[in-house]
Design an enzyme around this catalytic site. Sequence first.
Site, PDB file in Angstrom:
ATOM      1  N   LYS C 171       0.787  -1.329  -0.028  1.00  0.00           N
ATOM      2  CA  LYS C 171       0.011   0.063  -0.034  1.00  0.00           C
ATOM      3  C   LYS C 171       0.947   1.340  -0.244  1.00  0.00           C
ATOM      4  CE  LYS C 171      -3.734   2.803   1.993  1.00  0.00           C
ATOM      5  NZ  LYS C 171      -4.570   2.813   2.828  1.00  0.00           N
ATOM      6  N   LYS C 246      -0.207  11.818   4.822  1.00  0.00           N
ATOM      7  CA  LYS C 246       0.136  10.742   6.017  1.00  0.00           C
ATOM      8  C   LYS C 246       0.799   9.689   5.316  1.00  0.00           C
ATOM      9  CE  LYS C 246      -2.029   6.846   8.622  1.00  0.00           C
ATOM     10  NZ  LYS C 246      -3.050   6.242   8.676  1.00  0.00           N
TER      11      LYS C 246
END
Lengths: 296, 296, 296, 296
Positions: C171, C246
Amino acid sequence: MNIGFLGLGNMGGPMALNLVKVGHRLHVYDLSAASVAHLVEAGASAASSPAALAQSDVEVIVTMLPAAAHVKAVYLGDDGLLAHVHPSVLLIDSSTIDPQSAREVAAAARQHGNPMLDAPVSGGTGGAAAGTLTFMVGGETTDFTRAQPILAAMGKNIVHCGGSGNGQAAKVANNMLLGISMIGVAEAMSLGVALGVDPKVLAGIINTSSGRCWSSDTYNPFPGVMDNVPAARGYSGGFGSDLMLKDLGLASEAARQIRQPVILGALAQQLYQSFSLQGHGSLDFSAIIDLYRKGD
Amino acid sequence: MNIGFLGLGNMGGPMALNLVKVGHRLHVYDLSAASVAHLVEAGASAASSPAALAQSDVEVIVTMLPAAAHVKAVYLGDDGLLAHVHPSVLLIDSSTIDPQSAREVAAAARQHGNPMLDAPVSGGTGGAAAGTLTFMVGGETTDFTRAQPILAAMGKNIVHCGGSGNGQAAKVANNMLLGISMIGVAEAMSLGVALGVDPKVLAGIINTSSGRCWSSDTYNPFPGVMDNVPAARGYSGGFGSDLMLKDLGLASEAARQIRQPVILGALAQQLYQSFSLQGHGSLDFSAIIDLYRKGD
Amino acid sequence: MNIGFLGLGNMGGPMALNLVKVGHRLHVYDLSAASVAHLVEAGASAASSPAALAQSDVEVIVTMLPAAAHVKAVYLGDDGLLAHVHPSVLLIDSSTIDPQSAREVAAAARQHGNPMLDAPVSGGTGGAAAGTLTFMVGGETTDFTRAQPILAAMGKNIVHCGGSGNGQAAKVANNMLLGISMIGVAEAMSLGVALGVDPKVLAGIINTSSGRCWSSDTYNPFPGVMDNVPAARGYSGGFGSDLMLKDLGLASEAARQIRQPVILGALAQQLYQSFSLQGHGSLDFSAIIDLYRKGD
Amino acid sequence: MNIGFLGLGNMGGPMALNLVKVGHRLHVYDLSAASVAHLVEAGASAASSPAALAQSDVEVIVTMLPAAAHVKAVYLGDDGLLAHVHPSVLLIDSSTIDPQSAREVAAAARQHGNPMLDAPVSGGTGGAAAGTLTFMVGGETTDFTRAQPILAAMGKNIVHCGGSGNGQAAKVANNMLLGISMIGVAEAMSLGVALGVDPKVLAGIINTSSGRCWSSDTYNPFPGVMDNVPAARGYSGGFGSDLMLKDLGLASEAARQIRQPVILGALAQQLYQSFSLQGHGSLDFSAIIDLYRKGD
């Protein structure tokens, strides 16, 4: 004064020696028996563990460790310093770690009744041996005042940077700028020379102009411009590229935590990371100029 | 001495005035009648065109123009200086342009029998008025020697950087480093202050450490750290961001032509370009620190 | 099946609902009473604490938390899941955290007798509601097989990426590339349009050429090029810039730990950090194109 | 149709051959006698100079040259095409140059009575030989319509991008994005693999997720992921890094002229410049992944 010293590596060893030399009684600990033996020969006594060191009658403990994980383990671990140290013993951590971790450990120490200072240094192994380090100190003023004579035995400039963690913050900011400046000088010198200017002439111009900086006038990375700098001896000695990489990593990680952009700082970090990946991490950090010159 | 002066803008105007003040007879040209009138009042005579200026009895011609395109037009144009100037008149171009263009024009001048120097300056409009500019000069040593007394009437440091184009090369290298350093200081100061360090304390540490540079100790971009710098007056005056952008563009374009990487230099250029796009191009170049502070 | 679900926020809430819808008995926990009430209405039962949830008769526990610190606290805390959960209960963490932390928690779980998978998702709140998320799963093949039917109730693509932590690694790598591509498209579209090309024509060319990418053909950031994308509605909705920030932070921090350079990735992170500092963190991440357009 | 063709290099040679193959009568010129001989064997006739080619009875002239300097010399030189060509002959320049130069030459052509199109291509030497190039065309619609059948003999996609220079603008924007994407894929694949994910698994995830792009799904730079790409054959063949470097230079220079920031684009340019400096300029541009892998 009775002083505990934990961490006798390339920096900690000579720092502890300087404390012995001015007459302090040192109680020392390190994982390396050889490092301990060296200090014992010089007059220090050896502790069998961090816990034993903490339980002895030292008034001050100085630590000099590689990274935040070690600092946290040594201070906060189940058998660490805080679990055993007498209240009001002054704790001084000279490791270079991120300001956030420094503040966490200092807060835990305070809660345990121990004043604590973060006091990272600059000046390298040369400065450690010569006792000419700069200490950037974070913590309460009264604790700073108490620490000053001890630090003065190991360094020349002892600067109070404000509250807890500020010593680390100042060091991280200065060293990030240093990494950027060094790459900037590497690029400017390489460009000017590739455009036909003699390196010494170019350095002379820069050093009297607005491009002037420590990386150009005191530590020029271009071979042949200065004597007595790593560029004059194949980039051996000095401040290793991997240490600069570590400091740039601390800066960008500290910046990330407080959501502060550091654009050139992050790029400088990545360039040192590339340089290290290519196998040059042990060269002095001024060797980064090799990224800009043919046939590196 | 009879001196021709072409280009009487913010820099050229006060430079020409300083030549008049020390007693030279100036023959001047500019597109702006007001600029010409100002010099004529001071004692200069006006030429009706570059060609007329070239055909007069001047021994030296100084030019101060905005960019390479103007320099090429003025020197190489069908009705330009080289088409009309008497052989052996010394040509001095003080415009800041790329080294390659400077070398092309100088080669054309040489072929026409005219010695030519590139002599870009640093020191800004203040230095131009005070006669304290630094001249970075490229060209033959004999021509440099001949030019020195003239340049000395306008500046304090007159540095010979080597052959043709080297004045431009030195300036471009220095100013690229300056742009990088300024952003580096902006990042380091913003990071350290955001981490809790007082700006003056931080600047004090940097200025006595390895991060020390002109951008930190002489021109600090953080408001409140120094007086008498643009940061103390809302970033007005000083060296405009769009001028820094121009110089960084010259550096990266010169680097591209000779296939030399300038990684931080190119990024600095883009950051100034972004800053200019946001409408801040007329602020002093230290205002780039606004990229790093909330509520800019 | 009896399933525990901990973390019922914007993503976790609709995911848990989808599990209820296909007939699983859910036992849920969240700090927000309203979030819990919403699930209870739909047929779930409420646990009074993570410990209570762990001690119930669930066969699987799914967690969906904001960051690594929460994951560590919930799993490893003194009163956390591992301290109370029955052995062999399958643990699935769908939070997006760094691979290293995921591996640490999974190793602790394994030591406690619990198989654990990291299973971060992509697809946003829309995909969570529609049950069309992509799950990137790290862990043992047998555990993956066991988890597959559960994950299939919440997502469309369930991809096994290898051992523990690999779901997070995949990811983090994909999203770093996404951040880079989006800025790349923003720059290319802005440049081409500023040079005079119509935005739709330019997008059409890019989408059938070598610049083609998801950010250009499915989520184009240039206003007016596509309908039904955030650029068509003032950059509201979608995947927030602060979430991209983030993820880029996770990527650069993971890279730092393994000493891997990510040059464009680090720069993308800093550009999103700047954008966030300017107050735009809640806009969709394609709004980063505002850095490249006048009058943003 | 009688067509003049000037520039028979790696791209121009096979393009001209395709025109011969569909039955056009070609009149060709190149500095290399061998290149000319090759076309003459295939049925073309040879012109002795650009001027001679211009004065012949061709209805269209196609040029394919290395850089803007060549294009300007060939079209605008004292003995160049515009000085000799008959009015209303259609001029098509397929060289890749900056939009500004393309517009200057087209304006000069128009003033001389000649319609002109900029029509740079993508598709490489393979596409040139196969006649499957993409043409990005800038100029008037009527001229585009006139050129279409000719271009269709050499390419598959013939796209009208708007007015003069827009073909170059579209190409420069697409290729800048390509350079950024390729480095992005190189970083993402290297990071994910270094974190432990299998390269084929990772590419599979990216290619069905939001990181999907031509550089990942059609031209993946990681060795072992795809067959029939340069990464499968030591990065030989393909689109050379030095050609990508040239295109990134055109992009950043075009951006500089119109004061448009291209932050990742400029950094991509510098990374290719570094790669070229290290001696790898002739490798396919996907070899840039070597910057991110140990032991390159």
